[in-house]
Design a protein around this motif. Structure first.
Motif, short mmCIF file in Angstrom:
data_model
loop_
_atom_site.label_atom_id
_atom_site.label_comp_id
_atom_site.label_asym_id
_atom_site.label_seq_id
_atom_site.Cartn_x
_atom_site.Cartn_y
_atom_site.Cartn_z
N LEU A 93 44.01 36.87 42.08
CA LEU A 93 43.60 38.74 42.46
C LEU A 93 42.70 37.89 43.75
N THR A 94 41.87 37.31 43.19
CA THR A 94 40.97 37.36 45.22
C THR A 94 41.86 36.64 45.98
N ALA A 95 42.90 36.41 45.68
CA ALA A 95 43.90 35.52 47.22
C ALA A 95 45.04 36.08 47.22
N GLY A 97 45.89 40.71 48.97
CA GLY A 97 45.38 41.36 49.78
C GLY A 97 45.05 42.48 48.58
N PRO A 98 44.19 43.39 49.99
CA PRO A 98 43.13 44.88 48.93
C PRO A 98 44.52 45.73 47.86
N TRP A 99 45.38 45.24 48.39
CA TRP A 99 46.65 45.90 47.70
C TRP A 99 46.85 45.43 46.35
N ALA A 100 46.14 44.36 46.00
CA ALA A 100 46.45 43.88 44.59
C ALA A 100 45.63 45.13 43.45
N ALA A 101 44.34 45.66 44.15
CA ALA A 101 43.98 46.58 43.65
C ALA A 101 45.17 47.91 42.39
N GLY A 102 45.91 47.57 43.41
CA GLY A 102 46.59 48.90 42.83
C GLY A 102 48.12 48.27 41.64
N LEU A 103 47.85 46.76 41.27
CA LEU A 103 48.29 46.46 40.55
C LEU A 103 48.23 46.99 38.73
N LYS A 104 48.71 47.93 38.27
CA LYS A 104 47.74 48.26 36.57
C LYS A 104 47.19 46.87 35.77
N ASP A 105 48.14 46.28 35.13
CA ASP A 105 48.25 45.62 34.80
C ASP A 105 47.67 43.91 34.90
N ALA A 106 47.41 43.72 35.68
CA ALA A 106 48.08 41.93 36.19
C ALA A 106 46.40 41.32 35.50
N VAL A 107 46.42 40.64 34.57
CA VAL A 107 45.95 39.58 33.96
C VAL A 107 46.26 38.31 34.79
N GLU A 108 44.80 37.39 35.13
CA GLU A 108 44.31 36.20 35.25
C GLU A 108 44.59 35.65 34.43
N VAL A 109 45.69 34.32 34.11
CA VAL A 109 45.10 33.57 33.12
C VAL A 109 45.41 31.78 33.42
N ALA A 110 45.42 31.52 32.64
CA ALA A 110 44.98 29.61 32.84
C ALA A 110 45.82 29.61 34.15
N GLU A 111 47.23 29.50 33.42
CA GLU A 111 48.14 29.07 34.98
C GLU A 111 48.58 29.97 36.10
N GLY A 112 48.12 31.20 36.07
CA GLY A 112 47.93 32.31 37.03
C GLY A 112 48.21 33.62 37.28
N LEU A 113 48.77 34.50 37.69
CA LEU A 113 48.76 36.18 36.26
C LEU A 113 49.90 36.46 36.36
N ARG A 114 49.35 37.49 35.48
CA ARG A 114 50.69 37.49 34.94
C ARG A 114 50.41 39.31 34.80
#
Length: 315
Positions: A93-95, A97-114
């Motif tokens: 998520l930190t990589a 832009g600010p738009w990522a704050a609009g993703l409702k259910d994004a979860v960081e896992v070991a493999e990436g972003l779900r």
């Protein structure tokens, strides 16, 4: 006489035309090719800001479009829009832009972003856009345009949604093809999408479960205008995807697709200019690999410019 002629019948052109028609303008789309033969029809069509600039504008356009697709996903068989879970390999998520704050259910896992995102079946979605346009009083004309002045002879406002065609029609030498090749196979039971980009290579790895098929990709070959599938590239695509999901290796190939993304060095162009013979020309092109992702946000901005011509209700 139409109030507006939209030149270009891909996802950007049709979405712009629908936006204008539903605001009370008489709209005609002119497109050399049927919607199913445009670059948009080839798109893997996962909502995600990919290969598009300017970064400071893309986020707002993308989130505005995301909200529309979330509503359309209530009727996937009709609109072609589904909400599907998946993984962006290696993403954080930190990589973003600010738009990522609009993703409702994004979860960081070991493999990436779900995350769960809109995934569009483009042939279905494009046909739905055409029906929606006609229902709003608009029309689609299969006709090549040799110049915008030609369209301006019958309409006071012309909207340029020609994608790669803008290179010659504007002309804009900053518009360049970025070749994308895909392989469609029988789906061996995969229900989630997967993507992983390699910034150092023209190769990407992704698979998208679409109705009746699994779409595998892909490539991002700048300045490559070839539209014929390359057999070796196709084999490499299948092999990369099979490293993630081994069952893909044995899936029967249904077909091969190639699309030329309309990239533009200066990013998306949405602006108006006066035509030499009178009338207004509104540009809406240069969406790179994210035309689907920003379609509604860009359409509304272009429609606001088109509505200032004074022909029809204010937009």
């Amino acid at each position: 006489m139409p109030d507006v002629i939209v030149v270009g019948g891909g996802v950007v052109g049709l979405t712009t035309a629908v936006t204008l028609a539903e605001r009370g303008l008489r709209v005609r789309v002119r497109s050399r090719d049927p919607a199913g033969a445009t670059t948009s029809a080839v798109a893997g069509a996962l909502w995600w800001p990919y290969r598009i600039e300017p970064a400071e504008r893309v986020g707002d356009w993308s989130l505005e479009t995301l909200a529309v697709y979330e509503g359309l996903a209530a009727a996937p068989e009709e609109t072609g829009v589904r909400l599907v879970a998946g993984l962006h390999g290696g993403e954080r998520l930190t990589a973003l832009g600010p738009w990522a704050a609009g993703l409702k259910d994004a979860v960081e896992v070991a493999e990436g972003l779900r995350v769960t995102l809109p995934l569009l079946d483009m042939p279905v979605h494009l046909a739905w856009l055409e029906r929606r346009l006609v229902a709003a009083g608009g029309s689609v004309e299969r006709r090549a345009v040799s110049g915008f002045g030609e369209a301006a002879e019958v309409s006071p406002v012309v909207v340029n949604c020609t994608g790669l065609g803008a290179r010659e029609l504007v002309p804009d030498a900053g518009v360049r093809p970025v070749r994308g090749q895909l392989v469609a196979v029988e789906n061996p039971g995969i229900e989630e999408w997967y993507t992983e980009a390699d910034p150092a290579s023209a190769a990407t790895t992704y698979f998208f479960p679409q109705p009746g098929r699994l779409v595998l990709g892909g490539t991002a070959e700048a300045d490559d205008p070839r539209t014929e599938p390359d057999p070796e590239t196709a084999r490499e695509i299948v092999a990369r995807c099979a490293r993630i999901r081994p069952e893909i290796a044995g899936a029967r190939v249904l077909g091969h697709l190639v699309g030329l993304r309309p990239a533009r060095g200066a990013g998306v162009r949405i602006e108006a200019e006066a035509l030499p013979g009178g009338g207004l020309l509104v540009h809406n092109y240069g969406h790179g690999g994210a035309g689907v992702t920003v379609a509604w946000g860009c359409a509304r901005e272009a429609a606001a410019l088109a509505g200032r011509a004074g022909s029809g209700p204010a937009v």
